[in-house]
Motif scaffolding. Structure first.
Motif, mmCIF file in Angstrom:
data_model
loop_
_atom_site.group_PDB
_atom_site.id
_atom_site.type_symbol
_atom_site.label_atom_id
_atom_site.label_comp_id
_atom_site.label_asym_id
_atom_site.label_seq_id
_atom_site.Cartn_x
_atom_site.Cartn_y
_atom_site.Cartn_z
ATOM 1 N N UNK A 256 0.837 -1.206 0.000
ATOM 2 C CA UNK A 256 0.000 0.000 0.000
ATOM 3 C C UNK A 256 0.872 1.257 0.000
ATOM 4 N N UNK A 257 0.428 2.269 -0.711
ATOM 5 C CA UNK A 257 1.227 3.489 -0.869
ATOM 6 C C UNK A 257 1.632 4.079 0.476
ATOM 7 N N UNK A 258 0.700 4.056 1.450
ATOM 8 C CA UNK A 258 1.008 4.648 2.754
ATOM 9 C C UNK A 258 2.138 3.915 3.476
ATOM 10 N N UNK A 259 2.403 2.647 3.121
ATOM 11 C CA UNK A 259 3.461 1.882 3.769
ATOM 12 C C UNK A 259 4.816 2.081 3.086
ATOM 13 N N UNK A 260 4.811 2.589 1.875
ATOM 14 C CA UNK A 260 6.051 2.675 1.109
ATOM 15 C C UNK A 260 7.013 3.742 1.624
#
Length: 474
Positions: A256-260
């Protein structure tokens, strides 16, 4: 050369197990190619930089699975005073270190003949691990040349751990050859001019085990801390960093983008039970607050696809990795990732790249004799969380890193979260900069000089006979 070391011109390092080559092939990715090889290589190179001629005496292997070790000589391009000498003994194929014992007399005989043919013997020998140590004893008897002993990992403590896990004495003996290893270590300690320990804990605790007939409070024991290669492990940007950053971006691309953008919790050691990777994985999975604050990144040397590896291998490494995958479950590829990084320069690049995110390096070993890995990580700017058992408690004695109980997943999760959210890496970085291989080499050389100035030790023939009798039974 430093003043006061004038008696030392040439030093040999006896390291019959594992192997060395100019490209560091297989280094740290196999039980016989562990940290002691890095140690021997770096101390040897540091001595060479000081002006000492150095030979690393290891084993010649003529085996298609190990093509790097077939030539009788090798070298490091940046170390003109260091020579790798491979002695043919024990046949041509690769052998586990536990299977080398009965061939060590031949190893020593051929080393003696090698130096005799050259017309120049070393002034002193440093020996490493029990097999190198007993080789030093045999070489002392034959040549009169004194030696030091660096145990790296003592057999008695490993034996206790193996037996406490439920393995029978007979099974343990068959696989690990503890009887010959303990005899070899005892004779190495007895006849060494000095015994090198990495920490005071190693000196006073490890060598006080009842299996060893020695007094660790005697002046024979010297605490000489290892160092790190500061030209590789530092905070200065290198060309490897950009490559590693792209590689890392590719690994987490499907998350997920927020984890990257999250920091990482990094583990980077050989997949071995005693390194205790699984405890951190369990701590990460149990602690939602921790999992929401960081990703878990496990360095797995030589493994591009963890799932494929466990499906096609039945080794201990595959078993450990399978357990990690089972515990991580659906989080693999979401918050748990694997990176195949096999060389030190790219590993340092990974550390620097992830340090910019405020990442944490974790060493959760059940017991860690010293802990070079945590110094390397700290030198690149990472925050450090490490086992309280062994060397890390001495390295970080003043709070430069957070110490954990490696068998308490709650403590592990809590300390990692504290490191992520509250800890400053600066103190760890300042501590790491104190450790250099030059200082380690000087510690050896100063004690070698004293040994050469003193009366040489004579060998009790009964001790040699005991060794020969026990290896006949292998």
């Amino acid at each position: 050369m430093k003043r006061g070391l004038s008696m030392i011109k040439k030093v040999a390092f006896f390291n019959p197990q594992g192997n060395f080559d100019r490209n560091d092939s297989h280094l740290t990715e196999h039980p016989d190619f562990g940290g002691q090889l890095v140690y021997v290589k770096e101390v040897a190179k540091a001595m060479g930089d000081i002006g000492i001629e150095v030979d690393i005496i290891t084993r010649q292997i003529i085996d298609p699975d190990w093509p790097e070790f077939s030539e009788p000589y090798d070298y490091y391009p940046d170390a003109p005073n260091v020579r790798i000498v491979r002695i043919p003994f024990g046949g041509e194929k690769f052998l586990r270190k536990e299977d080398l014992w009965k061939f060590l007399p031949d190893y020593v005989e051929k080393i003696y003949e090698f130096y005799k043919s050259e017309g120049k013997f070393p002034d002193f020998v440093t020996t490493h691990y029990g097999d190198g140590g007993i080789s030093g004893v045999l070489f002392l008897e034959k040549s009169g040349i004194p030696f030091s002993f660096t145990g790296h990992s003592l057999g008695a403590w490993k034996m206790d751990k193996i037996l406490s896990s439920g393995v029978s004495v007979e099974e343990a003996e068959k696989k690990y050859r503890f009887s010959v290893r303990l005899l070899a270590e005892n004779l190495s300690i007895k006849y060494a001019s000095f015994v090198v320990c990495s920490t005071s804990q190693e000196r006073y605790v490890q060598y006080s085990h009842k299996a060893y007939n020695t007094d660790p409070y005697s002046d024979k024991f010297k605490v000489i801390p290892p160092g790190i290669n500061s030209s590789i492990f530092n905070t200065e940007s290198k060309q490897e960093d950009e490559y590693v950053k792209k590689y890392l971006d590719g690994i987490i691309a499907r998350a997920p983008v927020k984890r990257q953008k999250l920091p990482f919790i990094i583990m980077s050691s050989r997949l071995d039970r005693k390194k205790n990777h699984i405890a951190v994985v369990k701590a990460f999975m149990k602690n939602e607050e921790l999992r929401g604050s960081a990703n878990l990144l496990i360095v797995v040397r030589g493994v591009d696809d963890a799932f494929k590896f466990v499906d096609t291998h039945s080794t201990e490494e595959a078993e450990i990795l399978r357990e990690i995958l089972n515990v991580a479950g659906n989080e693999v590829g979401i918050s748990v990732f694997f990176a195949n990084i096999s060389d030190q320069r790219n590993l340092a690049g990974l550390y620097r790249t992830t340090a910019q995110r405020g990442s944490v390096f974790v060493l959760p070993a059940i017991y860690e004799p010293f802990g070079l890995a945590i110094i390397e990580a700290a030198a690149c700017g990472l925050k450090v969380v490490a086992t309280k058992n062994g060397g890390p408690s001495e390295i970080f004695a003043n709070g430069e890193g957070l110490l954990i109980d490696p068998e308490d997943t709650h403590d592990i999760g809590h300390k990692i979260y504290v490191a992520l959210t509250q800890f400053d890496a600066q103190k760890s970085l300042e501590t790491a900069r104190k450790y250099s291989w030059k200082n380690t080499a000087l510690g050896y050389l100063e004690n070698i000089q004293k040994a050469l100035e003193n009366k040489r030790t004579s060998i009790d023939e009964g001790d040699i006979k005991r060794f020969f009798e026990i290896i006949k039974c292998i």
